[in-house]
Design a protein around this motif. Structure first.
Motif, PDB file in Angstrom:
ATOM      1  N   ALA A 167      70.291  44.252 -16.867  1.00 44.25           N
ATOM      2  CA  ALA A 167      71.055  44.599 -18.066  1.00 44.25           C
ATOM      3  C   ALA A 167      72.509  44.190 -17.878  1.00 44.25           C
ATOM      4  O   ALA A 167      73.101  44.458 -16.831  1.00 44.25           O
ATOM      5  N   GLU A 168      73.063  43.535 -18.875  1.00 41.64           N
ATOM      6  CA  GLU A 168      74.455  43.081 -18.778  1.00 41.64           C
ATOM      7  C   GLU A 168      75.445  44.246 -18.754  1.00 41.64           C
ATOM      8  O   GLU A 168      76.545  44.112 -18.242  1.00 41.64           O
ATOM      9  N   ALA A 169      75.033  45.391 -19.287  1.00 44.48           N
ATOM     10  CA  ALA A 169      75.923  46.554 -19.322  1.00 44.48           C
ATOM     11  C   ALA A 169      76.113  47.194 -17.954  1.00 44.48           C
ATOM     12  O   ALA A 169      76.940  48.078 -17.799  1.00 44.48           O
ATOM     13  N   GLY A 170      75.333  46.770 -16.943  1.00 36.70           N
ATOM     14  CA  GLY A 170      75.458  47.345 -15.608  1.00 36.70           C
ATOM     15  C   GLY A 170      74.552  48.531 -15.380  1.00 36.70           C
ATOM     16  O   GLY A 170      74.512  49.092 -14.312  1.00 36.70           O
ATOM     17  N   LEU A 171      73.828  48.915 -16.385  1.00 37.32           N
ATOM     18  CA  LEU A 171      72.801  49.959 -16.268  1.00 37.32           C
ATOM     19  C   LEU A 171      71.843  49.814 -17.443  1.00 37.32           C
ATOM     20  O   LEU A 171      72.156  49.165 -18.424  1.00 37.32           O
ATOM     21  N   GLY A 172      70.663  50.381 -17.290  1.00 40.63           N
ATOM     22  CA  GLY A 172      69.677  50.317 -18.359  1.00 40.63           C
ATOM     23  C   GLY A 172      68.511  49.394 -18.079  1.00 40.63           C
ATOM     24  O   GLY A 172      67.569  49.333 -18.861  1.00 40.63           O
ATOM     25  N   THR A 173      68.533  48.688 -16.961  1.00 38.52           N
ATOM     26  CA  THR A 173      67.433  47.792 -16.620  1.00 38.52           C
ATOM     27  C   THR A 173      66.124  48.568 -16.487  1.00 38.52           C
ATOM     28  O   THR A 173      65.058  48.054 -16.806  1.00 38.52           O
ATOM     29  N   HIS A 174      66.203  49.806 -16.068  1.00 37.65           N
ATOM     30  CA  HIS A 174      65.004  50.638 -15.889  1.00 37.65           C
ATOM     31  C   HIS A 174      64.246  50.839 -17.198  1.00 37.65           C
ATOM     32  O   HIS A 174      63.056  51.125 -17.187  1.00 37.65           O
ATOM     33  N   ARG A 175      64.904  50.662 -18.322  1.00 36.87           N
ATOM     34  CA  ARG A 175      64.242  50.830 -19.630  1.00 36.87           C
ATOM     35  C   ARG A 175      63.100  49.829 -19.807  1.00 36.87           C
ATOM     36  O   ARG A 175      62.124  50.109 -20.497  1.00 36.87           O
ATOM     37  N   ALA A 176      63.184  48.669 -19.165  1.00 36.75           N
ATOM     38  CA  ALA A 176      62.119  47.667 -19.240  1.00 36.75           C
ATOM     39  C   ALA A 176      60.836  48.156 -18.567  1.00 36.75           C
ATOM     40  O   ALA A 176      59.765  47.612 -18.802  1.00 36.75           O
ATOM     41  N   LEU A 177      60.944  49.189 -17.751  1.00 36.93           N
ATOM     42  CA  LEU A 177      59.774  49.783 -17.096  1.00 36.93           C
ATOM     43  C   LEU A 177      59.160  50.905 -17.936  1.00 36.93           C
ATOM     44  O   LEU A 177      58.240  51.577 -17.496  1.00 36.93           O
ATOM     45  N   GLY A 178      59.722  51.124 -19.120  1.00 33.42           N
ATOM     46  CA  GLY A 178      59.220  52.186 -19.989  1.00 33.42           C
ATOM     47  C   GLY A 178      59.830  53.543 -19.711  1.00 33.42           C
ATOM     48  O   GLY A 178      59.358  54.553 -20.229  1.00 33.42           O
ATOM     49  N   LEU A 179      60.864  53.580 -18.900  1.00 31.23           N
ATOM     50  CA  LEU A 179      61.520  54.850 -18.578  1.00 31.23           C
ATOM     51  C   LEU A 179      62.549  55.189 -19.651  1.00 31.23           C
ATOM     52  O   LEU A 179      63.111  54.298 -20.296  1.00 31.23           O
ATOM     53  N   PRO A 180      62.828  56.473 -19.837  1.00 25.81           N
ATOM     54  CA  PRO A 180      63.797  56.877 -20.863  1.00 25.81           C
ATOM     55  C   PRO A 180      65.232  56.587 -20.427  1.00 25.81           C
ATOM     56  O   PRO A 180      65.494  56.357 -19.246  1.00 25.81           O
ATOM     57  N   PRO A 181      66.168  56.635 -21.375  1.00 25.60           N
ATOM     58  CA  PRO A 181      67.574  56.465 -20.995  1.00 25.60           C
ATOM     59  C   PRO A 181      68.027  57.617 -20.093  1.00 25.60           C
ATOM     60  O   PRO A 181      67.424  58.683 -20.082  1.00 25.60           O
ATOM     61  N   CYS A 182      69.086  57.385 -19.357  1.00 19.29           N
ATOM     62  CA  CYS A 182      69.614  58.402 -18.450  1.00 19.29           C
ATOM     63  C   CYS A 182      70.051  59.628 -19.242  1.00 19.29           C
ATOM     64  O   CYS A 182      70.872  59.527 -20.160  1.00 19.29           O
ATOM     65  N   ASN A 183      69.518  60.782 -18.888  1.00 15.53           N
ATOM     66  CA  ASN A 183      69.873  62.027 -19.582  1.00 15.53           C
ATOM     67  C   ASN A 183      71.324  62.420 -19.358  1.00 15.53           C
ATOM     68  O   ASN A 183      71.932  63.047 -20.216  1.00 15.53           O
ATOM     69  N   TRP A 184      71.873  62.082 -18.202  1.00 15.17           N
ATOM     70  CA  TRP A 184      73.269  62.434 -17.938  1.00 15.17           C
ATOM     71  C   TRP A 184      74.177  61.747 -18.949  1.00 15.17           C
ATOM     72  O   TRP A 184      75.082  62.371 -19.493  1.00 15.17           O
ATOM     73  N   ILE A 185      73.931  60.463 -19.181  1.00  9.75           N
ATOM     74  CA  ILE A 185      74.760  59.736 -20.144  1.00  9.75           C
ATOM     75  C   ILE A 185      74.504  60.253 -21.553  1.00  9.75           C
ATOM     76  O   ILE A 185      75.441  60.443 -22.327  1.00  9.75           O
ATOM     77  N   THR A 186      73.249  60.510 -21.870  1.00 12.93           N
ATOM     78  CA  THR A 186      72.896  61.002 -23.203  1.00 12.93           C
ATOM     79  C   THR A 186      73.514  62.361 -23.476  1.00 12.93           C
ATOM     80  O   THR A 186      74.070  62.594 -24.552  1.00 12.93           O
ATOM     81  N   MET A 187      73.450  63.264 -22.515  1.00 13.49           N
ATOM     82  CA  MET A 187      73.897  64.644 -22.723  1.00 13.49           C
ATOM     83  C   MET A 187      75.390  64.855 -22.430  1.00 13.49           C
ATOM     84  O   MET A 187      76.039  65.639 -23.103  1.00 13.49           O
ATOM     85  N   MET A 188      75.901  64.180 -21.383  1.00 15.42           N
ATOM     86  CA  MET A 188      77.266  64.473 -20.939  1.00 15.42           C
ATOM     87  C   MET A 188      78.203  63.266 -20.980  1.00 15.42           C
ATOM     88  O   MET A 188      79.344  63.371 -20.562  1.00 15.42           O
ATOM     89  N   ASP A 189      77.686  62.106 -21.379  1.00 12.28           N
ATOM     90  CA  ASP A 189      78.456  60.871 -21.380  1.00 12.28           C
ATOM     91  C   ASP A 189      79.060  60.594 -20.001  1.00 12.28           C
ATOM     92  O   ASP A 189      80.205  60.192 -19.858  1.00 12.28           O
ATOM     93  N   MET A 190      78.235  60.852 -18.970  1.00 12.36           N
ATOM     94  CA  MET A 190      78.639  60.602 -17.594  1.00 12.36           C
ATOM     95  C   MET A 190      77.426  60.065 -16.836  1.00 12.36           C
ATOM     96  O   MET A 190      76.342  60.643 -16.934  1.00 12.36           O
ATOM     97  N   PRO A 191      77.576  58.967 -16.107  1.00 14.82           N
ATOM     98  CA  PRO A 191      76.425  58.431 -15.378  1.00 14.82           C
ATOM     99  C   PRO A 191      76.002  59.339 -14.225  1.00 14.82           C
ATOM    100  O   PRO A 191      76.834  59.997 -13.605  1.00 14.82           O
ATOM    101  N   CYS A 192      74.700  59.348 -13.962  1.00 15.96           N
ATOM    102  CA  CYS A 192      74.173  60.119 -12.835  1.00 15.96           C
ATOM    103  C   CYS A 192      74.435  59.345 -11.543  1.00 15.96           C
ATOM    104  O   CYS A 192      74.824  58.177 -11.585  1.00 15.96           O
ATOM    105  N   PRO A 193      74.233  59.964 -10.387  1.00 10.29           N
ATOM    106  CA  PRO A 193      74.499  59.268  -9.117  1.00 10.29           C
ATOM    107  C   PRO A 193      73.666  57.992  -8.919  1.00 10.29           C
ATOM    108  O   PRO A 193      74.057  57.126  -8.144  1.00 10.29           O
TER     109      PRO A 193
END
Length: 157
Positions: A46-72
């Motif tokens: 992913a060009e954004a530096g995160l989100g490549t895992h979405r191609a595996l069918g995984l959901p977006p990071c909950n930390w970013i969704t809920m708190m607008d902060m990336p998880c570790p």
């Protein structure tokens, strides 16, 4: 035991005098590593530096969704995907710890194949080099990598 070589220590022998179990463990480690790097190579980073895992069918990071902060671990998949392609700079930008883990997985493949083929484990080398300072250094690096990801997510880099 002065003639023991800590770099090429023998795997403990099975009750029948063979080292089949050790070789099987080495082969298993190598195969798992090959699968991990194979999956990383099959994903477009992913060009954004995160989100490549979405191609595996995984959901977006909950930390970013809920708190607008990336998880570790945000950016790990993207870092692996970039690193296996030889784009180390993008791998580092995506997640510095991910780049390090990708290199460690590659090293585990080599160690696993070494063990599977030669019947000798790399444990002696690891035990002579690894100490608590490496452990604390890795913990500090993981925390700094997370701070890096937070700062990057905020657009400050």
């Amino acid at each position: 035991m002065a003639d023991e070589d800590p770099i090429t220590d023998k795997i403990p022998l099975d009750s029948d005098g063979s080292c089949f179990k050790g070789r099987l463990i080495g082969l298993s480690v190598a195969l798992v590593g090959i699968v991990i790097l194979g999956v990383a190579a099959s994903l477009a980073p992913a060009e954004a530096g995160l989100g490549t895992h979405r191609a595996l069918g995984l959901p977006p990071c909950n930390w970013i969704t809920m708190m607008d902060m990336p998880c570790p671990t945000c950016g790990m998949t993207t870092a692996f995907s970039n690193t296996v392609r030889g784009d180390w700079v993008s791998g580092f930008r995506a997640q510095p710890l991910g780049l390090v883990f990708c290199v460690v997985v590659a090293m585990a493949i080599i160690g696993g194949l070494w063990t599977a083929i030669l019947g000798r484990g790399p444990g002696g080398l690891i035990s002579t080099v690894w100490n608590r300072w490496w452990t604390w250094g890795l913990v500090a690096f993981a925390l700094l990598a997370w701070v890096w990801k937070i700062v990057d997510h905020r657009g400050l880099i």
